[in-house]
Design a protein around this motif. Structure first.
Motif, short mmCIF file in Angstrom:
data_model
loop_
_atom_site.label_atom_id
_atom_site.label_comp_id
_atom_site.label_asym_id
_atom_site.label_seq_id
_atom_site.Cartn_x
_atom_site.Cartn_y
_atom_site.Cartn_z
N PHE A 92 0.80 -1.23 0.00
CA PHE A 92 0.00 0.00 0.00
C PHE A 92 0.83 1.28 0.00
CE2 PHE A 92 -2.57 -3.18 2.35
CZ PHE A 92 -3.62 -3.28 1.46
N GLY A 93 2.15 1.17 -0.06
CA GLY A 93 2.99 2.35 0.12
C GLY A 93 3.18 3.20 -1.11
N TYR A 94 2.89 2.70 -2.29
CA TYR A 94 3.05 3.48 -3.51
C TYR A 94 2.03 2.99 -4.53
CZ TYR A 94 5.86 -0.64 -4.74
OH TYR A 94 6.29 -1.92 -4.95
N GLU A 95 1.77 3.79 -5.56
CA GLU A 95 0.65 3.53 -6.46
C GLU A 95 0.79 2.20 -7.20
OE1 GLU A 95 0.18 6.82 -9.09
OE2 GLU A 95 -0.70 8.13 -7.55
N GLU A 96 1.99 1.90 -7.67
CA GLU A 96 2.16 0.65 -8.40
C GLU A 96 1.90 -0.55 -7.50
OE1 GLU A 96 5.50 -1.66 -11.18
OE2 GLU A 96 6.05 0.12 -10.02
N GLY A 97 2.35 -0.47 -6.25
CA GLY A 97 2.09 -1.55 -5.30
C GLY A 97 0.61 -1.73 -5.04
N ILE A 98 -0.12 -0.62 -4.90
CA ILE A 98 -1.57 -0.70 -4.71
C ILE A 98 -2.23 -1.35 -5.92
CG2 ILE A 98 -3.68 0.65 -4.42
CD1 ILE A 98 -2.00 2.70 -2.88
N GLY A 99 -1.76 -0.98 -7.13
CA GLY A 99 -2.30 -1.58 -8.34
C GLY A 99 -2.12 -3.08 -8.37
N TYR A 100 -0.92 -3.55 -8.01
CA TYR A 100 -0.68 -4.99 -7.95
C TYR A 100 -1.55 -5.66 -6.89
CZ TYR A 100 3.25 -5.52 -11.19
OH TYR A 100 4.03 -5.61 -12.33
N ALA A 132 -10.20 -10.42 0.19
CA ALA A 132 -9.42 -10.52 -1.04
C ALA A 132 -8.33 -9.45 -1.08
CB ALA A 132 -10.34 -10.36 -2.25
N THR A 133 -8.64 -8.26 -0.58
CA THR A 133 -7.63 -7.20 -0.52
C THR A 133 -6.50 -7.58 0.43
OG1 THR A 133 -9.34 -5.55 -1.00
CG2 THR A 133 -7.26 -4.76 -0.09
N LEU A 134 -6.85 -8.21 1.55
CA LEU A 134 -5.83 -8.67 2.49
C LEU A 134 -4.91 -9.69 1.82
CD1 LEU A 134 -4.51 -9.00 5.27
CD2 LEU A 134 -6.32 -10.67 5.82
N PHE A 135 -5.48 -10.66 1.13
CA PHE A 135 -4.65 -11.68 0.48
C PHE A 135 -3.85 -11.06 -0.67
CE2 PHE A 135 -6.96 -14.72 2.92
CZ PHE A 135 -6.17 -15.85 2.92
N GLY A 136 -4.46 -10.13 -1.39
CA GLY A 136 -3.70 -9.42 -2.42
C GLY A 136 -2.52 -8.68 -1.82
N TYR A 147 0.20 -11.16 -1.11
CA TYR A 147 0.92 -11.54 -2.33
C TYR A 147 1.93 -10.46 -2.73
CZ TYR A 147 -2.41 -15.35 -3.31
OH TYR A 147 -3.17 -16.50 -3.26
N GLN A 148 1.45 -9.22 -2.84
CA GLN A 148 2.30 -8.13 -3.30
C GLN A 148 3.31 -7.72 -2.24
OE1 GLN A 148 3.20 -6.68 -5.87
NE2 GLN A 148 4.21 -4.86 -5.10
N GLY A 149 2.83 -7.53 -1.01
CA GLY A 149 3.73 -7.16 0.06
C GLY A 149 4.74 -8.25 0.37
#
Length: 364
Positions: A50-58, A308-312, A315-317
């Protein structure tokens, strides 16, 4: 234990939150055991998600697939059915998307290809769910066994079709050719740019909007229609539903068709939205992860979006965490995901009786 004096938010929010906090506490002990600082690791994980836009997108891109499969599990579960076949249904849904795109990308514009591909993904996913549904409704076969077996059949079928029929000529990889750009689902940064909203590039695409529409549709269907009442009655007491005049076999079949169609939408996000060709194993376990998402989200669309957002985010984090701290390997990240599933699923009643007892005594 009577539920009459237990506030709704206790079961919907408080207990899942405590389970997740306990899962992360145990995960911190695992990270501490390998010699790393769990606070620092948590910071990298949160920043990566959640720290930057690309990370939020992923994060939202991963969450999109999990919303589809979570909804697929939840609507079946509301009818008393445990659909374990989301992986295979998503796989076959992707086949439907690819066939439409491969057939029409050289002759039709996006405005025609997109709705046809979405419909094809739902129809192919629903068709793959129909046979287990029929066997359960008309022949008494157990839905868990048949849907699990159909996952393996779907995998074998896709290997056969890609290797022998759909593979692009002149390449070793078992992939189809890349679709023309008029068959690509637009990315969210492309959708928002004309509105004056500029965000960083990421795989997040229009399938995310489709996922939110599906959430609204399932919410309306289950709690605000006659068909939703029938499926909830079947899930609560099949015998009572039969005495009430509900055709249990018919409800079983159409519920599984909707469930399979929802899982099939994973193909829209992966095949049309990101990969732009048909390839093996694009489902990447989303069908199975959707079970945990549905359980954690209490089989409610809003809860499923949050889970789903938590699991996403995991994955990304987790990818960011493994990159920043090499000693925390991707396998450790999988352990953290497994702990969340364990405490939110298998051990979800660990605090339930005590917390409910507290609120009942407080009300008394």
């Amino acid at each position: 234990m009577s539920q009459a004096k237990v506030p709704v938010w206790v079961n919907v929010a408080l207990i899942p939150l405590l389970n997740i906090m306990l899962a992360f506490a145990v995960s911190g002990l695992v990270i501490l055991a390998i010699g790393e600082n769990p606070i620092e690791a948590a910071g990298y994980l949160i920043y990566g998600a959640f720290g930057y836009e690309e990370g939020i997108g992923y994060t939202l891109y991963y969450a999109t697939n999990l919303i589809f499969t979570g909804l697929a599990v939840s609507i079946a579960f509301k009818a008393g059915l445990f659909n374990i076949g989301g992986e295979g249904q998503a796989y076959i849904g992707g086949l439907g998307v690819a066939l439409v795109c491969l057939w029409l990308d050289s002759s039709m514009p996006f405005i025609i290809i997109m709705p046809l591909a979405v419909i094809a993904s739902a129809l192919f996913g629903a068709a793959w769910a129909y046979i287990p549904a029929y066997l359960q409704a008309r022949r008494g076969s157990h839905i868990v066994i048949t849907t699990i077996m159909f996952n393996f059949i779907a995998s074998s079928l896709m290997v056969y079709l890609l290797v022998n029929w759909l593979k692009e000529e002149g390449r070793m990889a078992a992939n189809s050719r890349t679709f023309a750009e008029n068959a690509w689902m637009p990315y969210m940064h492309e959708i928002l740019a004309p509105l004056g909203i500029n965000i960083s590039d990421s795989p997040l695409n229009g399938a995310f909007i489709l996922a939110l529409i599906c959430c609204a549709f399932i919410w309306g269907l289950i709690w605000h229609t006659r068909w939703g009442y029938q499926l909830r009655t079947l899930g609560t007491n099949a015998t009572a539903a039969q005495y009430a005049g509900i055709d249990n076999a018919k409800v079983t079949i159409w519920v599984m068709l909707i469930s399979g169609g929802l899982a099939g939408f994973v193909g829209v996000n992966e095949i049309m939205g990101v990969n732009h060709n048909l390839l093996l194993n694009f489902t990447a376990g989303y069908g199975f992860a959707g079970i945990a998402v549905s359980l954690m989200g209490r089989n409610h669309p809003i809860g499923i979006i949050l889970a789903a957002t938590l699991f996403g985010a995991l994955y990304q984090g987790g990818a960011e965490l493994a990159f920043e701290i090499p000693t925390i390997t991707p396998e450790i990240v999988v352990v953290i995901q497994g702990l969340v599933i364990l405490f939110s699923g298998a051990l979800e009643h660990m605090f339930k009786d005590r917390i409910e007892g507290f609120f009942i005594r407080r009300a008394a």
